[in-house]
Design a protein around this motif. Sequence first.
Motif, mmCIF file in Angstrom:
data_model
loop_
_atom_site.group_PDB
_atom_site.id
_atom_site.type_symbol
_atom_site.label_atom_id
_atom_site.label_comp_id
_atom_site.label_asym_id
_atom_site.label_seq_id
_atom_site.Cartn_x
_atom_site.Cartn_y
_atom_site.Cartn_z
ATOM 1 N N LEU A 1 0.844 -1.195 0.000
ATOM 2 C CA LEU A 1 0.000 0.000 0.000
ATOM 3 C C LEU A 1 0.876 1.239 0.000
ATOM 4 C CD1 LEU A 1 -2.637 -1.085 2.636
ATOM 5 C CD2 LEU A 1 -3.188 -0.279 0.339
ATOM 6 N N ALA A 2 0.457 2.244 -0.771
ATOM 7 C CA ALA A 2 1.126 3.534 -0.815
ATOM 8 C C ALA A 2 0.055 4.611 -0.937
ATOM 9 C CB ALA A 2 2.096 3.606 -1.995
ATOM 10 N N ASN A 3 -0.054 5.460 0.062
ATOM 11 C CA ASN A 3 -1.040 6.546 0.057
ATOM 12 C C ASN A 3 -2.454 6.025 -0.181
ATOM 13 O OD1 ASN A 3 -1.794 9.314 0.231
ATOM 14 N ND2 ASN A 3 -1.838 9.453 -1.998
ATOM 15 N N GLY A 4 -2.758 4.881 0.372
ATOM 16 C CA GLY A 4 -4.083 4.296 0.211
ATOM 17 C C GLY A 4 -4.319 3.626 -1.127
ATOM 18 N N THR A 5 -3.284 3.523 -1.942
ATOM 19 C CA THR A 5 -3.367 2.834 -3.234
ATOM 20 C C THR A 5 -2.734 1.462 -3.075
ATOM 21 O OG1 THR A 5 -3.127 4.938 -4.395
ATOM 22 C CG2 THR A 5 -2.737 2.941 -5.681
ATOM 23 N N LEU A 6 -3.452 0.445 -3.480
ATOM 24 C CA LEU A 6 -2.962 -0.927 -3.397
ATOM 25 C C LEU A 6 -2.220 -1.261 -4.682
ATOM 26 C CD1 LEU A 6 -2.998 -3.607 -1.789
ATOM 27 C CD2 LEU A 6 -5.195 -4.098 -2.872
ATOM 28 N N LEU A 7 -0.985 -1.744 -4.564
ATOM 29 C CA LEU A 7 -0.173 -2.109 -5.720
ATOM 30 C C LEU A 7 0.122 -3.600 -5.693
ATOM 31 C CD1 LEU A 7 0.980 0.914 -4.731
ATOM 32 C CD2 LEU A 7 2.388 0.517 -6.730
ATOM 33 N N PHE A 8 -0.041 -4.238 -6.856
ATOM 34 C CA PHE A 8 0.341 -5.634 -7.036
ATOM 35 C C PHE A 8 1.320 -5.689 -8.201
ATOM 36 C CE2 PHE A 8 -3.929 -6.183 -5.212
ATOM 37 C CZ PHE A 8 -3.684 -7.142 -4.245
ATOM 38 N N ALA A 9 2.449 -6.369 -8.020
ATOM 39 C CA ALA A 9 3.415 -6.578 -9.089
ATOM 40 C C ALA A 9 3.574 -8.079 -9.297
ATOM 41 C CB ALA A 9 4.758 -5.950 -8.741
ATOM 42 N N MET A 10 3.434 -8.483 -10.555
ATOM 43 C CA MET A 10 3.491 -9.905 -10.893
ATOM 44 C C MET A 10 4.307 -10.090 -12.166
ATOM 45 S SD MET A 10 -0.448 -9.975 -12.179
ATOM 46 C CE MET A 10 -0.808 -8.411 -11.368
ATOM 47 N N PRO A 11 4.746 -11.308 -12.429
ATOM 48 C CA PRO A 11 5.447 -11.558 -13.688
ATOM 49 C C PRO A 11 4.564 -11.218 -14.892
ATOM 50 C CG PRO A 11 5.750 -13.386 -12.182
ATOM 51 C CD PRO A 11 4.696 -12.504 -11.583
ATOM 52 N N GLY A 12 5.199 -11.050 -16.035
ATOM 53 C CA GLY A 12 4.483 -10.620 -17.228
ATOM 54 C C GLY A 12 3.911 -11.718 -18.102
ATOM 55 N N SER A 13 4.119 -12.968 -17.763
ATOM 56 C CA SER A 13 3.555 -14.025 -18.601
ATOM 57 C C SER A 13 2.050 -14.114 -18.381
ATOM 58 C CB SER A 13 4.194 -15.381 -18.278
ATOM 59 O OG SER A 13 3.715 -15.876 -17.046
#
Length: 179
Positions: free
Chosen positions: A128-140
């Motif tokens: 979480l950053a400033n109330g924004t949820l971030l998800f990072a995943m592989p590109g396949s």
Amino acid sequence: MPRPDLSQFYPLTIAVLTVSDSRNADNDSSGDLLCQLLQTAGHQVAERTLLPNNKYQIRAVLSQWIASDTVQVVLLNGGTGFAAGNCSVEAITPLLDDTVPGFGELFRQLSFNELGSAALQSGALAGLANGTLLFAMPGSGGACTLAMQQLILPQLDGRTGPCNFVAHIKNSPSQRCGA
């Protein structure tokens, strides 16, 4: 404050970022897949961008979305693996206020069932950053499908109990965990 209706779906405003040195708008199949899955689930895709593996360009776009009053969730695909030039994890990490370690751990566990020990090389992460949820995943496409169907989409649904992330993001109509 009245309790939110936990039997109701709340559509979220989501931005999608593909990080790749080889894809473009015409062949960004994973970005297309993420947008399709989001829209099918009832969410709104606010913005979509494709960037090369450049941590400063990635941080600039993410910072705009994090500061935005409208973007509630960011989905990033690509650049998370243990390979030369990949920099998504390094770009995201300093921006996060809180991490969600369980996302990466569960993603790697689920990936292990399909990939074996190669799952160790995934840098999938969330926070979480400033109330924004971030998800990072592989590109396949397979990795995006796995992450979305088994982990992300259920947590972007306010009806998922006992807890979901809808209660933790900015401008959320559901501000509680559980019932």
